[in-house]
Design an enzyme around this catalytic site. Structure first.
Site, PDB file in Angstrom:
ATOM      1  N   PHE A  12       5.744  -7.396  -0.525  1.00 40.61           N
ATOM      2  CA  PHE A  12       4.931  -6.885  -1.624  1.00 40.61           C
ATOM      3  C   PHE A  12       5.775  -6.151  -2.659  1.00 40.61           C
ATOM      4  O   PHE A  12       5.484  -6.213  -3.859  1.00 40.61           O
ATOM      5  CB  PHE A  12       3.811  -5.975  -1.116  1.00 40.61           C
ATOM      6  CG  PHE A  12       2.674  -5.880  -2.098  1.00 40.61           C
ATOM      7  CD1 PHE A  12       1.692  -6.851  -2.108  1.00 40.61           C
ATOM      8  CD2 PHE A  12       2.606  -4.860  -3.029  1.00 40.61           C
ATOM      9  CE1 PHE A  12       0.660  -6.808  -3.032  1.00 40.61           C
ATOM     10  CE2 PHE A  12       1.583  -4.798  -3.951  1.00 40.61           C
ATOM     11  CZ  PHE A  12       0.594  -5.767  -3.953  1.00 40.61           C
ATOM     12  N   LYS A 185     -10.314  -0.743   5.673  1.00 41.13           N
ATOM     13  CA  LYS A 185     -10.605  -2.185   5.524  1.00 41.13           C
ATOM     14  C   LYS A 185      -9.819  -3.023   6.515  1.00 41.13           C
ATOM     15  O   LYS A 185     -10.283  -4.090   6.935  1.00 41.13           O
ATOM     16  CB  LYS A 185     -10.358  -2.633   4.079  1.00 41.13           C
ATOM     17  CG  LYS A 185      -8.952  -2.422   3.551  1.00 41.13           C
ATOM     18  CD  LYS A 185      -8.064  -3.626   3.719  1.00 41.13           C
ATOM     19  CE  LYS A 185      -6.675  -3.379   3.186  1.00 41.13           C
ATOM     20  NZ  LYS A 185      -5.789  -4.550   3.356  1.00 41.13           N
TER      21      LYS A 185
END
Length: 319
Positions: A12, A185
């Site tokens: 990322f 999440k």
């Protein structure tokens, strides 16, 4: 020029660096502890370790030197969540010239279970999370995040740093809410993956997804966070991406268990962020006698840490 240091030359970190480099007013430097990554970026304009076939913007540089942080206007933290606090304390020693904006992109808690932005030693901090698979960020697809931080820093990032990058933001002043939503999440992606592995049914997926949204909202309340953040990119956006798409590590982990594979105590060559989160929040809700309010959390905790069966999990999750 915006002098931007991206701390982390992994998947990322590389992807967000590429997009930031689309803005000609951004001077992007990747800081990495991996010599082969630094060498590859500087000499071949590739991160051969993580994206061996992809060329990066030629303006991107890489370094091993902590001194680079002294000239940074903005620092993006894109390293494993457990390493951020000690890493931040180390680089703080080198920052003498400016008061940089430090943005946490890692999705997890510090090693002692605290929010990362509350533990790092900087005055200007922010958190940025959203539905953002790294490969799609690298490929230039429009991507959105929630920026948790001050209004002025939000304006700086949206209108200055992200100009011409195809990256977009929504905003909340509640940094902790953004941090917490991104942590939760992953746990609930495992919960959805478990039923997907067993049933392969959109009906069942969204049954559990809806329960997950409600439990996340209640957990935001417990931590005195802005519960409306559930409706932002870091909320239902990131939960949808992570819980319903097979590129997600956490969903895939749950699916494998749902198909009958053992979870092996969460041990994997791939980081499964949600596995550790299940333990933290399973114990927290139990200690506060909130088991009935968070049936998914408790069912996950019993399955992963107390030897409960998959069938017992399904009975609770789907009732």
């Amino acid at each position: 020029m915006n002098n931007i240091v991206v701390a982390g030359g992994g998947v990322f970190g590389t992807a967000i660096s590429e997009r930031l480099a689309w803005n000609p007013n951004n001077n992007v430097i990747i800081h990495s502890v991996e010599e082969d990554v630094v060498k590859s970026i500087n000499e071949e304009h590739k991160n051969k370790k993580y994206f061996p076939t992809r060329f990066l913007n030629r303006s991107i540089k890489a370094t091993l030197d902590n001194q680079v942080f002294d000239d940074a206007d903005e620092i993006f933290l894109v390293i494993p969540s457990k390493a951020i606090v000690p890493f931040s304390k180390e680089i703080k020693k080198f920052i003498t010239k400016k008061d940089p904006l430090v943005i946490n992109l890692a999705k997890g808690m510090s090693d002692d279970g605290a929010f990362i932005t509350e533990k790092i030693p900087f005055k200007r901090t922010a958190s940025m999370k959203g539905p953002s698979f790294a490969i799609e960020v690298l490929n230039g697809f429009p991507t959105a995040f929630t920026f948790g931080g001050s209004e002025s820093d939000y304006d700086l990032v949206k209108n200055n740093l992200f100009n011409n990058t195809g990256l977009t933001l929504d905003h909340t002043n509640d940094i902790r809410a953004v941090e917490l939503a991104s942590i939760l999440k992953n746990m609930y992606a495992i919960a959805i993956g478990l039923v997907s592995g067993r049933y392969n049914s959109p009906n069942v997926d969204f049954l559990v997804y809806t329960k997950a949204v409600n439990e996340i909202r209640e957990l935001l309340k417990i931590y005195n966070c802005d519960e409306s953040v559930i409706f932002r990119y870091c909320g239902i956006g990131d939960l949808g991406l992570t819980g319903l798409n097979d590129l997600s590590r956490n969903r895939t982990f749950g699916m494998l268990i749902g198909k009958g594979f053992g979870h092996e105590n969460g041990e994997s060559a791939t980081v499964i962020e949600g596995y550790r989160t299940i333990k933290l929040f399973g114990e927290m809700t139990r200690d506060r006698h909130l088991e009935d309010k968070f049936p998914l959390v408790q069912a996950l905790y019993k399955l992963m840490y107390q030897g409960s069966s998959l069938n017992e999990y399904l009975i609770t999750a789907l009732s």
